[in-house]
Design a protein around this motif. Structure first.
Motif, PDB file in Angstrom:
ATOM      1  N   ARG A  20      -6.496  -3.270   6.847  1.00  0.00           N
ATOM      2  CA  ARG A  20      -6.583  -4.521   6.837  1.00  0.00           C
ATOM      3  C   ARG A  20      -8.055  -4.815   6.406  1.00  0.00           C
ATOM      4  O   ARG A  20      -8.323  -5.634   5.620  1.00  0.00           O
ATOM      5  CB  ARG A  20      -6.179  -5.230   8.407  1.00  0.00           C
ATOM      6  CG  ARG A  20      -4.913  -5.576   8.385  1.00  0.00           C
ATOM      7  CD  ARG A  20      -4.563  -6.494   9.650  1.00  0.00           C
ATOM      8  NE  ARG A  20      -5.116  -6.027  10.847  1.00  0.00           N
ATOM      9  CZ  ARG A  20      -4.055  -5.161  11.579  1.00  0.00           C
ATOM     10  NH1 ARG A  20      -2.863  -5.073  11.107  1.00  0.00           N
ATOM     11  NH2 ARG A  20      -4.390  -4.557  12.719  1.00  0.00           N
ATOM     12  N   LEU A  21      -8.930  -4.002   7.038  1.00  0.00           N
ATOM     13  CA  LEU A  21     -10.483  -4.155   6.740  1.00  0.00           C
ATOM     14  C   LEU A  21     -10.525  -3.642   4.928  1.00  0.00           C
ATOM     15  O   LEU A  21     -11.464  -4.563   4.351  1.00  0.00           O
ATOM     16  CB  LEU A  21     -11.233  -3.203   7.547  1.00  0.00           C
ATOM     17  CG  LEU A  21     -12.908  -3.463   7.321  1.00  0.00           C
ATOM     18  CD1 LEU A  21     -13.248  -5.049   7.654  1.00  0.00           C
ATOM     19  CD2 LEU A  21     -13.637  -2.505   8.173  1.00  0.00           C
ATOM     20  N   ARG A  22      -9.977  -2.693   4.659  1.00  0.00           N
ATOM     21  CA  ARG A  22     -10.180  -2.333   3.269  1.00  0.00           C
ATOM     22  C   ARG A  22      -9.410  -3.057   2.167  1.00  0.00           C
ATOM     23  O   ARG A  22     -10.070  -3.247   1.250  1.00  0.00           O
ATOM     24  CB  ARG A  22      -9.493  -0.719   3.437  1.00  0.00           C
ATOM     25  CG  ARG A  22     -10.396   0.301   4.112  1.00  0.00           C
ATOM     26  CD  ARG A  22      -9.652   1.614   3.935  1.00  0.00           C
ATOM     27  NE  ARG A  22      -9.928   2.189   2.401  1.00  0.00           N
ATOM     28  CZ  ARG A  22     -10.882   2.907   2.352  1.00  0.00           C
ATOM     29  NH1 ARG A  22     -11.865   3.237   3.144  1.00  0.00           N
ATOM     30  NH2 ARG A  22     -10.954   3.618   0.926  1.00  0.00           N
ATOM     31  N   LEU A  71       3.533  -2.388   3.152  1.00  0.00           N
ATOM     32  CA  LEU A  71       2.360  -2.763   3.716  1.00  0.00           C
ATOM     33  C   LEU A  71       1.945  -3.882   2.500  1.00  0.00           C
ATOM     34  O   LEU A  71       0.619  -4.692   2.464  1.00  0.00           O
ATOM     35  CB  LEU A  71       1.093  -1.977   3.664  1.00  0.00           C
ATOM     36  CG  LEU A  71       1.496  -1.013   4.888  1.00  0.00           C
ATOM     37  CD1 LEU A  71       0.104   0.081   4.823  1.00  0.00           C
ATOM     38  CD2 LEU A  71       1.175  -1.803   6.198  1.00  0.00           C
ATOM     39  N   ALA A  72       2.606  -4.191   1.510  1.00  0.00           N
ATOM     40  CA  ALA A  72       2.417  -5.369   0.260  1.00  0.00           C
ATOM     41  C   ALA A  72       1.322  -4.858  -0.531  1.00  0.00           C
ATOM     42  O   ALA A  72       0.508  -5.654  -0.872  1.00  0.00           O
ATOM     43  CB  ALA A  72       2.110  -6.833   1.182  1.00  0.00           C
ATOM     44  N   ASP A 102      -5.962   3.710  10.046  1.00  0.00           N
ATOM     45  CA  ASP A 102      -4.895   3.139  10.936  1.00  0.00           C
ATOM     46  C   ASP A 102      -4.638   1.743  10.255  1.00  0.00           C
ATOM     47  O   ASP A 102      -5.301   1.263   9.432  1.00  0.00           O
ATOM     48  CB  ASP A 102      -5.392   3.036  12.322  1.00  0.00           C
ATOM     49  CG  ASP A 102      -6.875   2.484  12.568  1.00  0.00           C
ATOM     50  OD1 ASP A 102      -7.129   1.514  11.789  1.00  0.00           O
ATOM     51  OD2 ASP A 102      -7.504   2.859  13.498  1.00  0.00           O
ATOM     52  N   ASP A 103      -3.852   0.678  11.186  1.00  0.00           N
ATOM     53  CA  ASP A 103      -3.590  -0.435  10.541  1.00  0.00           C
ATOM     54  C   ASP A 103      -4.964  -1.433  10.410  1.00  0.00           C
ATOM     55  O   ASP A 103      -4.932  -2.070   9.482  1.00  0.00           O
ATOM     56  CB  ASP A 103      -2.435  -1.044  11.536  1.00  0.00           C
ATOM     57  CG  ASP A 103      -1.313  -0.424  11.274  1.00  0.00           C
ATOM     58  OD1 ASP A 103      -0.875   0.283  10.421  1.00  0.00           O
ATOM     59  OD2 ASP A 103      -0.331  -0.613  12.151  1.00  0.00           O
ATOM     60  N   ASP A 104      -5.733  -1.073  11.579  1.00  0.00           N
ATOM     61  CA  ASP A 104      -6.938  -2.080  11.357  1.00  0.00           C
ATOM     62  C   ASP A 104      -7.790  -1.968  10.296  1.00  0.00           C
ATOM     63  O   ASP A 104      -8.439  -2.520   9.559  1.00  0.00           O
ATOM     64  CB  ASP A 104      -7.692  -1.923  12.628  1.00  0.00           C
ATOM     65  CG  ASP A 104      -7.063  -2.647  13.855  1.00  0.00           C
ATOM     66  OD1 ASP A 104      -6.494  -3.548  13.631  1.00  0.00           O
ATOM     67  OD2 ASP A 104      -7.170  -1.950  14.911  1.00  0.00           O
ATOM     68  N   VAL A 163     -18.605   1.809  -0.243  1.00  0.00           N
ATOM     69  CA  VAL A 163     -18.378   1.251  -1.520  1.00  0.00           C
ATOM     70  C   VAL A 163     -17.061   0.201  -1.370  1.00  0.00           C
ATOM     71  O   VAL A 163     -17.004  -0.930  -1.548  1.00  0.00           O
ATOM     72  CB  VAL A 163     -18.346   2.150  -2.556  1.00  0.00           C
ATOM     73  CG1 VAL A 163     -17.112   1.467  -3.880  1.00  0.00           C
ATOM     74  CG2 VAL A 163     -19.220   2.811  -3.117  1.00  0.00           C
ATOM     75  N   THR A 164     -15.838   0.640  -0.714  1.00  0.00           N
ATOM     76  CA  THR A 164     -14.867  -0.114  -0.541  1.00  0.00           C
ATOM     77  C   THR A 164     -15.291  -1.212   0.235  1.00  0.00           C
ATOM     78  O   THR A 164     -14.757  -2.407   0.364  1.00  0.00           O
ATOM     79  CB  THR A 164     -13.487   0.738   0.125  1.00  0.00           C
ATOM     80  OG1 THR A 164     -13.015   1.696  -0.806  1.00  0.00           O
ATOM     81  CG2 THR A 164     -12.506  -0.156   0.410  1.00  0.00           C
ATOM     82  N   LEU A 165     -15.965  -0.937   1.587  1.00  0.00           N
ATOM     83  CA  LEU A 165     -15.958  -1.982   2.428  1.00  0.00           C
ATOM     84  C   LEU A 165     -17.314  -2.871   2.403  1.00  0.00           C
ATOM     85  O   LEU A 165     -17.643  -3.807   3.181  1.00  0.00           O
ATOM     86  CB  LEU A 165     -16.045  -1.428   3.773  1.00  0.00           C
ATOM     87  CG  LEU A 165     -14.782  -0.454   4.483  1.00  0.00           C
ATOM     88  CD1 LEU A 165     -15.269   0.174   5.466  1.00  0.00           C
ATOM     89  CD2 LEU A 165     -13.850  -1.336   4.436  1.00  0.00           C
TER      90      LEU A 165
END
Length: 353
Positions: A56-58, A102-103, A51-53, A319-321
């Motif tokens: 943004r975290l990723r 989303l840029a 989702d959008d949140d 890994v991503t976070l």
């Protein structure tokens, strides 16, 4: 302040590194190297999100990896970029439009364009998407490098049996070899986190998400990017091994139980991949089975839980976070300001019962 971090995988390591950078005394205690980190595909990306949140975290996670590399002086991530043709036609175009909206830089490439980028490959589609900002890291190696870089003592082979609490505040952890005292405890124990919360009547639901990851014996360099194909995700590591998940789109894989022999599944994956790599012969070297840490709603759980002085950090994909979670958790524990808009959606109380 002395903090005990339970878990030696990528989440535990990034938290420990950031705590040391902020002046805390840290001890990492774990039964062994993080199981999920040893079996991860290692893809750092935000093209997959819930989702959008989560997006943004990723994306914050990608930025945080660059900061962590600069601050530590370690080369942790191969920023090789990703080529994806998991979708085709209108679905691919819609994905590119969504991500660019989303840029998040996403380029559509023709076969001629991306064949020049991967000249050793065959059996290629007519089009692909290119995400140049994505990369890959070896989860277990990066975790070990960060802990060594920060000089964090590790106690490995000593499972934590319970969290010690007095008067509503955590005072340490208990092992078979005794109690380790601490001012704060961080649970970054992956799928083992729930059991350690049970003594406080805290039930953190987790869903079973076993995953198989395979590596071939080393071959000459034939791949320069991460590939996301309809069959599986593929990359080549620094030693020349081809690394692949054994299922399509492993980040959304809903499998709860693996009943097939892992080597049988891996060999079928090799057969499926072989036409792409006509110049090398692929041979299985290793296949790894591990449970991915997956909270009940499949979203990260980060922050204070239970008695005072206890923090939890459990999620997929670590890994991503890892880098951003390390920053935020360490800052919160040591009393600094945190980016509340990033942490707010991931607090444990949404799931706890």
């Amino acid at each position: 302040m002395h903090v005990v971090v339970v878990g030696a995988g990528i989440i535990g390591a990034t938290i420990a590194w950031n705590l040391r950078a902020r002046g805390a005394e840290v001890t990492v205690i774990a039964e062994g190297p993080g199981a999920a980190s040893t079996a991860t595909f290692g893809w750092v990306n935000a093209s997959f999100y819930l989702d959008d949140d989560h997006f943004r975290l990723r994306t914050a996670g990608i930025d945080a990896w660059h900061r962590l590399e600069a601050q530590s002086g370690l080369g942790l991530v191969d920023w090789c970029g990703c080529l994806s043709w998991e979708e085709q036609g209108a679905e691919m175009a819609a994905t590119a439009e969504r991500l660019n909206g989303l840029a998040y830089e996403t380029r559509a490439l023709s076969r001629a364009d991306w064949t020049r980028m991967e000249p050793a490959l065959a059996d290629l589609p007519d089009e692909a998407l290119y995400m140049p900002q994505e990369g890959a890291t070896e989860g277990a190696d990066s975790a070990a490098a960060l802990l060594a870089n920060a000089g964090v003592p590790q106690v490995i082979g000593t499972p934590v049996r319970r969290i010690v609490e007095e008067g509503g505040r955590v005072t340490g952890v208990e092992t078979d070899q005794g109690i380790f005292h601490a001012d704060h405890v961080v649970l970054a124990a992956g799928s083992g986190t729930s059991a350690l919360l049970g003594d406080f009547g805290v039930l953190l639901p987790m869903v079973p998400r076993p995953g198989l990851m395979m590596r071939t014996a080393p071959v000459e360099r034939v791949l320069s990017h991460i590939l996301v194909t309809p069959g599986q995700e593929i990359r080549q590591d620094a030693q020349g091994r081809i690394v692949a998940s054994t299922v399509a789109n492993h980040q959304e894989d809903q499998t709860e139980r693996i009943i097939e022999r892992p080597d049988t599944v891996a060999r079928l994956t090799l057969q499926r991949m072989a036409p792409m790599f006509p110049t090398v012969e692929l041979a299985l070297e290793r296949v790894t089975l591990a449970n991915r840490p997956m909270p009940g709603d499949e979203k990260p759980v980060i922050g204070p839980v239970g008695p005072e002085g206890l923090t939890v950090a459990v999620m997929h994909s670590g890994v991503t976070l890892g880098a951003i979670v390390g920053e935020l958790v360490a800052t919160e524990i040591t009393g600094g300001n945190v980016a509340s808009e990033l942490l707010a959606p991931w607090r444990a109380d949404r799931l706890l019962s």
